[in-house]
Design an enzyme around this catalytic site. Sequence first.
Site, PDB file in Angstrom:
ATOM      1  N   GLU A 229       0.782  -1.439  -0.056  1.00 23.17           N
ATOM      2  CA  GLU A 229      -0.063   0.051   0.211  1.00 23.17           C
ATOM      3  C   GLU A 229       0.870   1.539  -0.389  1.00 23.17           C
ATOM      4  OE1 GLU A 229      -2.859  -1.668   2.857  1.00 23.17           O
ATOM      5  OE2 GLU A 229      -2.109  -0.675   3.407  1.00 23.17           O
ATOM      6  N   CYS A 230       0.243   1.836  -0.682  1.00 21.33           N
ATOM      7  CA  CYS A 230       1.528   3.806  -0.702  1.00 21.33           C
ATOM      8  C   CYS A 230       2.479   3.507  -0.510  1.00 21.33           C
ATOM      9  CB  CYS A 230       0.949   4.448   0.053  1.00 21.33           C
ATOM     10  SG  CYS A 230       1.075   5.989  -0.183  1.00 21.33           S
ATOM     11  N   GLY A 231       3.086   4.021   0.530  1.00 24.38           N
ATOM     12  CA  GLY A 231       4.767   3.682   0.329  1.00 24.38           C
ATOM     13  C   GLY A 231       5.481   1.725   0.293  1.00 24.38           C
TER      14      GLY A 231
ATOM     15  N   GLY B 237      -1.336  -0.793  -4.377  1.00 29.33           N
ATOM     16  CA  GLY B 237      -2.036   0.855  -4.757  1.00 29.33           C
ATOM     17  C   GLY B 237      -1.599   1.498  -4.286  1.00 29.33           C
TER      18      GLY B 237
END
Length: 451
Positions: free
Chosen positions: A333-335, A426
């Site tokens: 997720e993200c990072g 994502g």
Amino acid sequence: MKRKPQLLIAATSSGCGKTTFTLGLLRALRKRGLSVASFKCGPDYIDPKFHALASSPSLEELHLHTSINLDQYMMSSEHLREVYTRHSKAADAMIVEGVMGLFDGATRMQGSSASLAQTLDIPVVLLVNAASSAYSVGALIYGFAHWKPDVQIAGVIFNRVASESHYRFLVEAAEDAGVPSLGYIPRTQLLDVPSRHLGLSLSELERLDELPESIATLIEQHVEVNRLLELCLRPTPPQPIATSQESTQGNLRISVARDEAFNFIYQENILALERLGEISYFSPIRDRALPATDLVYLPGGYPEFYLEQLSANAAMREQIYNYVLGGGKVLAECGGMMYLCRTIIDEAGTSYPMCGVLDNEATMEEMKLSLGYRSVHTAGLTLRGHEFHYSKLKHTGSEDNIAQQHNARGIEVPTAMYRKGNVIAGYTHLYWAEQNILDLWSAQDNEEANA
């Protein structure tokens, strides 16, 4: 039925000092020997870390004082009440920190502090920024108290008060508005909450510990704490009935990245993972080897602040690459997704090699905020989550977008969820505590088999 102090700390707008007051009250109650369950309204990751610091007798006991997110967009009402009740069971008092202004929601009041207070049936203590104001705040308080009469405002606290004589004007205003005044926090520059990027390591938390201590001292001097607690006494929530899902225990080996760079984690997601098997934590910054595992979770965080360390740990990057090459499952997720890319580029344009799992580059150049709730639809599944990042993907790689995402108003957004092998990644931070996260892979596999 036993009663306990239960309250939601809200404000007339952002910037009124909710976090400052919450930290001080948590520390003041801890110093009185009370065990307090703390919660945060909304998807915020940083304030719960500050809550844990204020509530814990020592840094070594931080993990015993986890603050819990309560979010009406990502959680069903039944699940939200169950989570609140479960984490409140052993507490002497319950404190929820609100978000933004009292009535500010994703759409009107949806997901607002006021809506959460209604759902939990707990009173609100309203924080008002009194800087450059006097008797006129009475109109503001009256409006907040009467705008939605079923939102219970137990009392008002004034922040940034210049003097005792200034406070007397404010008390008169609150009296005429029909709302009890419970005290004030004096105006001082010593109580500014530090950068949101801090508090990610034990050394930083140790330096921050002076903040809740200072606020607690001022609260004991200027706030009627006993009266506040008495006005907020409410019946103890009924204990939830354990579900069959909670009693099951899987045998998966699950590895969760957790260090200064990766720590945006919902505690309820971790509890859901524990039902699937045994969790091991590892640090992409320091550890040289990935634990033996069946599922790797790479949460978000601030990898952009640790690019040199992450890039220098080539052993871990290679371990993750080989794990994925062998078919291993990864949720990023993200990072965490940025870490899986070929490189991450910092604000100055310097490129740092990362895992190379995803055929993409993440960049902090020309930063622009992407923010908001997300409803994620993929292979017949719907998940909820939240997007918050300044980076972007520089190039579109070979990965397929497997989801359509919408914001809280139902408008489609371009945010993607990628799949490459058994990697699902994502920008959206997902909340899956009411679901089996393994369904993400099985639903995709079934869709591909039926195509």
